[in-house]
Structures are given as structure tokens and as C-alpha cells.
Scaffold this motif. Structure first.
Motif, short mmCIF file in Angstrom:
data_model
loop_
_atom_site.label_atom_id
_atom_site.label_comp_id
_atom_site.label_asym_id
_atom_site.label_seq_id
_atom_site.Cartn_x
_atom_site.Cartn_y
_atom_site.Cartn_z
N ARG A 169 0.82 -1.22 0.00
CA ARG A 169 0.00 0.00 0.00
C ARG A 169 0.86 1.27 0.00
O ARG A 169 0.33 2.37 -0.20
N PHE A 170 2.16 1.16 0.26
CA PHE A 170 2.98 2.33 0.56
C PHE A 170 4.11 2.50 -0.45
O PHE A 170 4.59 1.54 -1.04
N ARG A 171 4.53 3.77 -0.61
CA ARG A 171 5.65 4.07 -1.50
C ARG A 171 6.98 4.12 -0.78
O ARG A 171 8.04 3.96 -1.40
N SER A 172 6.98 4.35 0.55
CA SER A 172 8.24 4.40 1.28
C SER A 172 7.97 4.30 2.78
O SER A 172 6.86 4.57 3.25
N THR A 173 9.01 3.89 3.50
CA THR A 173 8.98 3.80 4.96
C THR A 173 10.10 4.66 5.53
O THR A 173 11.22 4.61 5.02
N VAL A 174 9.80 5.43 6.56
CA VAL A 174 10.79 6.28 7.21
C VAL A 174 10.98 5.79 8.64
O VAL A 174 10.02 5.74 9.42
N VAL A 175 12.22 5.44 8.98
CA VAL A 175 12.58 5.11 10.35
C VAL A 175 13.11 6.40 10.97
O VAL A 175 14.18 6.89 10.60
N MET A 176 12.35 6.97 11.89
CA MET A 176 12.64 8.33 12.35
C MET A 176 14.02 8.48 12.97
O MET A 176 14.68 9.50 12.80
N GLY B 2 13.18 11.62 15.63
CA GLY B 2 12.60 11.08 16.86
C GLY B 2 12.83 9.58 16.89
O GLY B 2 13.89 9.09 16.47
N ARG B 3 11.84 8.83 17.36
CA ARG B 3 11.87 7.37 17.33
C ARG B 3 10.50 6.89 16.89
O ARG B 3 9.48 7.47 17.26
N GLY B 4 10.47 5.79 16.13
CA GLY B 4 9.23 5.27 15.58
C GLY B 4 9.35 5.18 14.07
O GLY B 4 10.43 5.38 13.50
N GLU B 5 8.24 4.88 13.41
CA GLU B 5 8.23 4.72 11.96
C GLU B 5 6.98 5.35 11.37
O GLU B 5 5.96 5.49 12.05
N TYR B 6 7.07 5.70 10.11
CA TYR B 6 5.86 6.02 9.36
C TYR B 6 6.04 5.62 7.91
O TYR B 6 7.16 5.47 7.41
N ARG B 7 4.90 5.42 7.25
CA ARG B 7 4.89 4.99 5.86
C ARG B 7 3.99 5.91 5.04
O ARG B 7 2.86 6.19 5.44
N TYR B 8 4.51 6.36 3.88
CA TYR B 8 3.73 7.16 2.96
C TYR B 8 2.95 6.25 2.03
O TYR B 8 3.52 5.33 1.42
N PHE B 9 1.65 6.51 1.89
CA PHE B 9 0.82 5.75 0.97
C PHE B 9 1.27 5.98 -0.48
O PHE B 9 1.77 7.05 -0.83
N ALA B 10 1.07 4.98 -1.30
CA ALA B 10 1.30 5.09 -2.74
C ALA B 10 -0.02 5.44 -3.43
O ALA B 10 -1.11 5.19 -2.89
N TYR B 11 0.09 6.04 -4.61
CA TYR B 11 -1.09 6.19 -5.46
C TYR B 11 -1.36 4.88 -6.18
O TYR B 11 -0.42 4.18 -6.55
N PRO B 12 -2.62 4.50 -6.41
CA PRO B 12 -3.83 5.19 -5.95
C PRO B 12 -4.04 4.99 -4.45
O PRO B 12 -3.78 3.91 -3.92
N ASP C 192 8.99 5.54 21.83
CA ASP C 192 9.00 6.30 20.58
C ASP C 192 8.38 7.68 20.78
O ASP C 192 7.52 7.89 21.65
N TYR C 193 8.79 8.62 19.93
CA TYR C 193 8.27 9.98 19.97
C TYR C 193 8.55 10.63 18.62
O TYR C 193 9.37 10.12 17.82
N ASN C 194 7.91 11.76 18.37
CA ASN C 194 8.10 12.50 17.12
C ASN C 194 8.53 13.91 17.47
O ASN C 194 7.80 14.63 18.17
N CYS C 195 9.72 14.31 17.02
CA CYS C 195 10.21 15.64 17.30
C CYS C 195 9.30 16.70 16.68
O CYS C 195 8.61 16.44 15.69
N LEU C 196 9.34 17.90 17.24
CA LEU C 196 8.57 19.00 16.68
C LEU C 196 9.05 19.29 15.26
O LEU C 196 10.25 19.37 15.00
#
Length: 242
Positions: free
Chosen positions: A55-62, A68-78, A141-145
Motif C-alpha cells: 500500500r505504501f511508496r516508502s517507509t521512514v525510520v525516524m 525522533g523514534r518510531g516509523e511512518y509509511r507514505y501511501f502510494a497512489y492510488p 518512541d516519539y516524534n520531534c517537533l
């Protein structure tokens, strides 16, 4: 299948919200909460997408980037139908607020009425990578400002939807917004979100009325340290990335 996750009247419910009240909250506090925008079943299903890499175009390990710490993934089109519908339905009333803000700040940029037209503007400028994302935080985990700026064309408001339930699924992990005011100390706002709640907040700045007229303040957002459990969030950003 994905379309069934959301109630069939979601777009109508969003259009029927008291956007005048929401605008007043944004003007007064820099953020506004939409209670129970997504039902519990939809929250769980969307959170489970994190384990479906297709479902995703990329994964970021913060931690690798100092975010910060944690992960997020950007959705791909469509985009999945629920994410695309949220983007399409939330954009028009937010564009009215964004245009008013730019007018108050004397900024020349105006946003079209539909999200499709705004995306066309982004894509013509080379910003064609989708930015909606799914975030996952574990213990510690946390997300920096930060600010979610991805290119020349930036829509000034975005939305985060909490997919997990505080006190049951996780502890800690509060959504934090800071506002840097000229010649004053920074102000902090913490949004008390429950599962399914959405928070609307500025990407980078907003107008504030002062004694000498309207002035611009800069904002950053983040997530405090998770003390227990697992926390998932859906981020709805309206501009695409270069």
C-alpha cells in the motif's frame, strides 16, 4: 473492500459539521478537534494496513534522520478509498479557512475550491508523490517537533486521526503543538484525542490578531514519548511532495 470501512455518509457528515465553530477554534487555539470522525472498526482496519507494504511508496525510520523514534509509511497512489475520500471531503471547508488566513496575512496565494484542482497545481510543479501517511509508535518512541513541508506548494492545514485508544492500546504519546510568537515565549497546546478523533492544525503558520493588527506565528507539531503499548495515527496532508 476499503470503501466499506467508512460510513456511506462520511462526506455529507464532514460537509455538515459546524465549520464556523471549527474556524473559531483554529483562530483561537491553533487547532480544532473533530470527535469520532472514524468509527472504531475503521480505525482498527486502517491501523492494520501498516503491515501491508504494497500500500505504501516508502517507509521512514525516524531515528535514522533525527526525527525522533518510531516509523511512518507514505501511501502510494492510488490511495485507499477511505484516505482519498477524507482528503477530498475535508479540503473544501479547509480551503475557505486557508484563503481567509492568507488574506488576513496579505499573502497572494489562493486555493481552488476542489482538492483535485489543487493537486493539479502541485503536480504541474513537479510535486506528484502522495503525502498521506500512517504512523506507528512503540514504547519509548516519539516524534520531534516539525513541519510537513514538501515543496513550493503547501496547503496550510492538515489533519491527524488517532487510530488507537489511549489508556487501552497505549499510554503517553500526546499530540503536541507549539506556537512561536514574536518577542514572546512559545505557547504549547496538547490535543486530548480519543480513538477516531481528528485534529486539524496548521502546517507551518497561522494569523493572530494583535494590538497592532494581524501578525504571523510559526507552529510545529509532534508526539510525546510513548510509555506503553502501540499507537497508530493516520496523517492527511493535502499537498503532494516533490
Amino acid at each position: 473492500m476499503d470503501a466499506a470501512l467508512l460510513s456511506p455518509d462520511l462526506s455529507d457528515r464532514i460537509a455538515g459539521l459546524s465549520w464556523a465553530d471549527i474556524a473559531r477554534e483554529l483562530d483561537a487555539h491553533g487547532c480544532a478537534i473533530l470527535p469520532q470522525l472514524l468509527p472504531e472498526a475503521a480505525c482498527g482496519a486502517v491501523a492494520n494496513w501498516y503491515d501491508e507494504p504494497a500500500r505504501f511508496r516508502s517507509t521512514v525510520v525516524m531515528g535514522r534522520h533525527g526525527f525522533g523514534r518510531g516509523e511512518y509509511r507514505y501511501f502510494a497512489y492510488p490511495l485507499p478509498d477511505p484516505v482519498a475520500e477524507l482528503r477530498t471531503a475535508l479540503y473544501p471547508p479547509l480551503a475557505q479557512i486557508a484563503n481567509r488566513w492568507n488574506g488576513e496575512l496579505g499573502l497572494p496565494v489562493r486555493y481552488p475550491e476542489t482538492h483535485g484542482d489543487f493537486l493539479a497545481r502541485c503536480h504541474a510543479a513537479g510535486q506528484a508523490r502522495p503525502t498521506p501517511l500512517l504512523l506507528r509508535y512503540g514504547v519509548g518512541d516519539y516524534n520531534c517537533l516539525h513541519q510537513d513541508l514538501y515543496g513550493e506548494h503547501v496547503f496550510p492545514l492538515q489533519v491527524a486521526i488517532l487510530l488507537s485508544e489511549p489508556g487501552r492500546d497505549f499510554e503517553g504519546g500526546e499530540f503536541v503543538l507549539t506556537e512561536q510568537r514574536p518577542r514572546m515565549q512559545s505557547r504549547v497546546e496538547v490535543a486530548p484525542l480519543r480513538q477516531g478523533d481528528a485534529v486539524i492544525f496548521p502546517v507551518s503558520h497561522r494569523p493572530i490578531a494583535g494590538a497592532r493588527g494581524v501578525y504571523r506565528v510559526n507552529l510545529r507539531h509532534g508526539v510525546s514519548r510513548l510509555r506503553a503499548g502501540l499507537r497508530h495515527t493516520l496523517g492527511v496532508i493535502f499537498h503532494d511532495a516533490a
